[in-house]
Motif scaffolding. Structure first.
Motif, mmCIF file in Angstrom:
data_model
loop_
_atom_site.group_PDB
_atom_site.id
_atom_site.type_symbol
_atom_site.label_atom_id
_atom_site.label_comp_id
_atom_site.label_asym_id
_atom_site.label_seq_id
_atom_site.Cartn_x
_atom_site.Cartn_y
_atom_site.Cartn_z
ATOM 1 N N ILE A 52 -3.255 -10.681 -16.938
ATOM 2 C CA ILE A 52 -3.871 -11.855 -16.445
ATOM 3 C C ILE A 52 -3.006 -12.406 -15.400
ATOM 4 C CG2 ILE A 52 -4.656 -14.017 -17.283
ATOM 5 C CD1 ILE A 52 -5.229 -12.516 -19.847
ATOM 6 N N LEU A 76 -5.296 -16.745 -21.761
ATOM 7 C CA LEU A 76 -4.700 -17.278 -20.661
ATOM 8 C C LEU A 76 -4.327 -18.813 -20.961
ATOM 9 C CD1 LEU A 76 -3.597 -17.635 -17.688
ATOM 10 C CD2 LEU A 76 -5.817 -18.016 -16.757
ATOM 11 N N GLY A 139 -11.985 -15.335 -19.773
ATOM 12 C CA GLY A 139 -12.066 -14.207 -20.300
ATOM 13 C C GLY A 139 -13.437 -13.634 -20.376
ATOM 14 N N TYR A 166 -11.634 -12.628 -16.155
ATOM 15 C CA TYR A 166 -10.715 -11.563 -16.400
ATOM 16 C C TYR A 166 -11.127 -10.768 -17.604
ATOM 17 C CZ TYR A 166 -8.582 -15.123 -19.578
ATOM 18 O OH TYR A 166 -8.203 -15.820 -20.782
ATOM 19 N N ASN A 168 -10.967 -8.177 -19.897
ATOM 20 C CA ASN A 168 -10.170 -7.327 -20.655
ATOM 21 C C ASN A 168 -11.026 -6.472 -21.795
ATOM 22 O OD1 ASN A 168 -9.949 -9.211 -22.536
ATOM 23 N ND2 ASN A 168 -8.211 -9.950 -22.244
ATOM 24 N N ALA A 250 -9.105 -6.478 -16.102
ATOM 25 C CA ALA A 250 -7.889 -7.019 -16.462
ATOM 26 C C ALA A 250 -7.360 -6.210 -17.670
ATOM 27 C CB ALA A 250 -7.954 -8.535 -16.563
#
Lengths: 345, 191, 397
Positions: A52, A76, A139, A166, A168, A250
């Motif tokens: 990140i 984050l 996210g 991002y 993941n 990510a």
């Protein structure tokens, strides 16, 4: 910028490929920007090997004008703003998990209205910047799932902001629970592999295509491994006169199960195996941004991660084959949409 | 305090009528309140609206259960709804009907009628199936009640009826002339 | 006796509560109005949208896709540095609640008219106070209006209260759905210039848009600081008590409209029996008080304007001489007393001479609130043996 023609992938329905190579900021330039403004600083508590911050630095150092960051609840946010510390040297706002796009709408409109009304420093008590860009980081949980409505509303309303997901591929902040972005058959703590189960039984949702369906000026899929491509996409997103959306792969070393030093490599493999194609949609026109010369089988990517370990057992060979078929099918679909347009940095 | 209840059907403009009537009284220096019986309104379904008029600020907020006067925008409501429920003895009942007041035997009330439907149509308000009678009936009310002037009603129509104010004013004026008034009330004789 | 602020008839207009509030919004001219329609708030935002469309007001409306996003965009715009209003009702407020708590903790001075409506289920579109009570512990300041005039005046005052440096909290201005939002009545508006002068410019304390001095807003707060922050918020909320009176005084100075105190008292000076009621019901209650006093009964009414923060001490003082009190709650707190009753009870607890206290539920889901119901409450509490259970007015057995 150079434009060359070459033959397309043998699988492709289209014959002609247009390649354009635009100029992007160099590493040196990004570093200089980082040195100058220190927009995002170390000392935060994101994990070793986390992708990140790599992405955040790439994004923030690409932007030369003032930026306001809106952050959905997630890794984050939690790891960079533990009161009374902060890693952020740009204005930063967090409201809740599911509403980052809506909160960003408010920030964007507030700036535009105060500017239009010509509010002076004397009236406001501070000097409005001449220009500002609103960038959202969320996210996959806060974007694909709980924040999808707010994102859809904000895209539809046409606010000028850039939303960066991002991805993941699970709720990693809380320890790897499945999300709408989790790939099929992945092990998560809420789709565990067990005697009777092989991980997540559902498909992942194609959020990039959902964003495209809003007919916004710029949508792209990127990966932290291809930093030049990411930087170019951030630049394109910021130029867009309206909403822009980036979906950035990510990798999460803890949730995916790999050595922290492999983050970039695993992100790159996702692109090279065509599991995570890099492409962009500019005013509705698709362009491919990475055309792997020798695409690798998706198993090359899966085998790097513990969450897919069960798929490598001989008795699950058919599942691997099925996943490969899916990847191939999606790739073909994308190639047809791109109609031979390729733009690589 | 004067309390008026208006009965109509969805689409006839009963709620607007309550506001215009309140506005006319307001123009003449009265305190007023106008509100519908809140419901999910559907075209053709019975609708009720209320008007309160007083010489001083109005405090009470409930619906009107014992009105002094009734406005009935659709005569078929008399069969469908107990329109006179709670109406005070001797109270005025103004009905949109081509029939004379004597044709209605509702009880100890002062009944007036006006063919608001025909008047509305003549002035191009609404359709044959659904004439918009609310402004005509208010013109008739000015005459039948004697409590508010035709001028105040006309001024209020001009201000608060956005479309076709002139036709609506003409309808109100004509209804004022054509309303059929009740015979002198028996209560008045006894008084 | 009559209302505290009586419009001058010759300078007044016939407006619905929704129109009156929309005019207040036009005159305040907030920078940003993120909003989502919901009955019975819808006419507020429809009227206001038309005013903006006609160029009568320079505000930016964000037509969001839900109340959750309305409140979220409101927080974003408020933190950014803009003056923000929104409006909602019922389920809309319920959907906003998560973010309303955050707006209060982030000290966002957002003014929010609420067209009070019952919460589902079952679904119902009519008035009660379950939506307002749901917001009770959110940290928002809450004001209740009796009529359209009060809804207008308090919407204007709410801006000053919300934005006061000692307060900086969202303010909900409650007006009963339909009974106020959709009823036309006599309202006197203020001249535009006077309102503009009264509300002034909003000067944000820590604007996000001040890029010269970047701020991190809404950070992660752990056990080592969260508690202190909530304590600060609690203190700020109590500051609103003093600022409320200050704003009333300034409003009276600017407009001559004298709202004085946390509540209006009506016939309470020599009353033996008192009602406590919020919102439009107080109007009907005043008519009942008038009638019963004409019949020689010493009855009175206390109508709180301010529900959050709750003015416990002032209320204790105001009710210290009465024998019995009927507290009227237009919503239930299942398994306990009504929220207003609980406030009155806790206000009176330290009193040496506590009156008998009874709780009446009434008017749920828009059940018409008649003078007979209110008279019944005032009659029942005169019996010293009246059991201390919840009493229900106007409900079928």
């Amino acid at each position: 910028m150079t434009v060359t023609n070459s033959n397309g992938n043998a699988d492709s329905a289209t014959a002609t490929i247009t390649r354009a190579v635009p100029r992007v900021k160099t590493l040196k330039e990004l570093a200089a920007q980082e040195e100058r403004e220190k927009r995002f600083q170390g000392g935060h508590s994101l994990c070793a090997g986390c992708s990140i911050p790599v992405m955040v630095r790439s994004v923030l150092n690409t932007i030369d004008i003032p930026v306001v960051v809106v952050n959905a609840t997630g890794c984050l946010e939690v790891a960079t703003t533990r009161y009374p510390t902060t890693a952020w040297n740009v204005p930063w706002l967090h409201v809740a998990f599911e509403n980052a796009a809506a909160a960003a709408s408010g920030v964007e409109v507030a700036f535009r209205v105060l500017k239009r009304k010509g509010r002076t420093a004397q009236e406001l008590g501070f000097e409005l910047p001449g220009e500002v860009r609103v960038v959202v980081f969320g996210g996959d949980g806060g974007t694909y799932d709980i924040g999808l409505q707010a994102l859809s509303g904000a895209l539809e309303r046409g606010h000028r902001f850039t939303y960066i997901c991002y991805d993941n591929e699970a709720y990693m902040n809380t320890g790897n629970q499945r999300s709408g972005a989790t790939p099929p058959l992945a092990h998560t703590t809420t789709t565990p592999v067990g005697r009777e189960s092989l991980g997540k039984l559902q498909q992942r949702k194609d959020l990039t295509e959902i964003a495209v369906a809003h007919h916004v000026p710029y949508v792209a899929q990127a990966s932290i491994s291809h930093w030049q491509d990411l930087v170019r996409k951030v630049e394109a997103a910021l130029r867009a006169d309206g909403p822009s959306f980036l979906n950035v792969l990510a990798p999460c070393q803890r949730g995916w199960g790999y050595e922290p030093c492999l983050t970039v490599e695993i992100a790159r493999l996702a692109v090279e195996t065509r599991f995570w194609p890099l492409y962009e949609v500019v005013e509705g026109e698709y362009r491919l941004n990475a055309l792997p010369k020798k695409p690798k089988p998706v198993s090359e990517w899966l085998k790097t991660q513990k969450r897919f370990a069960h798929l490598l057992k001989p008795e699950n060979r058919h599942l691997l084959d099925e996943l490969q078929l899916q990847v191939d099918r999606e790739w073909e679909k994308l190639l047809r949409r791109c109609e031979g347009r390729v733009l690589e940095v | 305090m004067l309390e008026i209840r208006i009965h109509g059907r969805g689409g006839q403009g009963a709620v607007i009528a309550s506001k215009v009537l309140a506005g006319a009284f307001f123009r003449e220096g009265k305190w007023v309140q106008a509100f519908p019986a809140f419901g999910v309104e559907r075209r053709g379904a019975p609708v009720t609206a209320f008007v309160r008029v007083d010489e001083e600020p109005i405090l009470v907020r409930c619906q009107i259960y014992e009105p002094d006067q009734l406005l009935v925008l659709d005569p078929t409501l008399i069969e469908a709804v107990d329109v006179t429920q709670g109406l005070k003895p001797g109270g005025l009942v103004l009905i949109n009907s081509e029939r004379p007041p004597e044709a209605f035997s509702l009880g100890d009330y002062r009944i007036a009628t006006v063919d608001a439907g025909a008047i509305a149509l003549k002035h191009g308000l609404g359709t044959r199936e659904q004439p918009i009678v609310n402004t005509a009936i208010l013109g008739a009310y000015a005459r039948a009640s004697g409590l508010v002037s035709l001028d105040a009603v006309l001024e209020e129509i001009a201000e608060s009826v956005p479309l076709g104010a002139e036709a609506n004013r003409a309808a109100a004026r004509e209804a004022y002339e054509r309303v059929r008034l009740p015979a002198p009330a028996p209560a008045a004789k006894n008084a | 006796m009559s209302a505290i602020v009586v419009p001058k008839l010759e300078e007044a207009e016939l407006l619905t509560g929704a129109q009156a509030v929309a005019h207040a919004m036009r005159q305040i001219e907030p920078d940003v109005v993120p909003v989502y329609p919901i009955t019975p708030q819808t006419p507020i935002i429809e009227e206001f949208s038309q005013m903006v469309a006609d160029g009568l007001c320079d505000s930016e409306i964000i037509n969001v896709e839900s109340e959750h996003s309305a409140m979220s965009a409101a927080v974003g715009a408020s933190v950014a540095g803009a003056r923000v209003m929104t409006a909602t009702a019922s389920q809309g407020l319920a959907l906003m609640i998560e973010i309303l708590y955050i707006a209060a903790s982030m000290r966002c001075p957002i003014v929010i008219p609420i067209g009070n409506r019952a919460l589902s289920g079952p679904i119902n579109i009519h008035c009660d106070h379950s939506d307002a009570y749901l917001a009770r512990d959110s940290g928002a300041v809450q004001i209740f209006a009796e009529n359209a005039q009060e809804a207008y005046d308090y919407t204007l005052m709410a801006v000053r209260l919300a934005e006061h440096r000692k307060v900086l909290l969202p303010v909900l201005v409650n007006l009963d759905g339909f009974t106020l939002t959709h009823s036309a009545e006599v309202v006197q508006l203020l001249p535009d210039e006077l309102v503009k002068e009264f509300v002034g410019y909003y000067r944000p304390l820590h604007p996000l848009l001040n890029v010269q001095r970047p701020t991190t807003q809404g950070p992660f707060d752990m056990p080592d600081f969260y508690y202190e922050h909530k304590r600060q918020q609690a203190d700020a909320t109590l500051e609103a008590l003093g600022v409320f009176l200050e704003v009333q005084r300034e409003y009276e100075g600017a407009t001559g409209r004298g709202y004085r105190g946390y509540f209006e008292v009506y016939g309470l000076e020599d009353a033996r029996f008192a009602l406590v009621a919020l919102g439009s019901t107080a109007g009907t209650a005043k008519a009942v008080v008038d009638e019963l006093r004409d019949r020689g009964q010493k009855v009175g009414l206390l109508k709180p304007w301010l529900f959050r923060p709750f003015p416990h001490e002032a209320l204790r003082e105001a009710l210290k001489e009465v024998e019995a009190v009927a507290v009227l709650d237009r919503a239930l707190s299942f398994g306990s007393w009504g929220p207003l009753y609980e406030e009155v009870a806790s206000a009176l607890y330290p009193s040496d001479n506590r009156p008998r206290l009874h709780n009446f539920t009434y008017g749920l889901g828009g059940r018409d609130v008649t003078p007979e119901q209110i008279e019944r409450a005032l009659t029942l509490i005169q019996d010293p043996k009246l059991p201390r259970t919840m009493h229900y007015l106007g409900v079928r057995a």
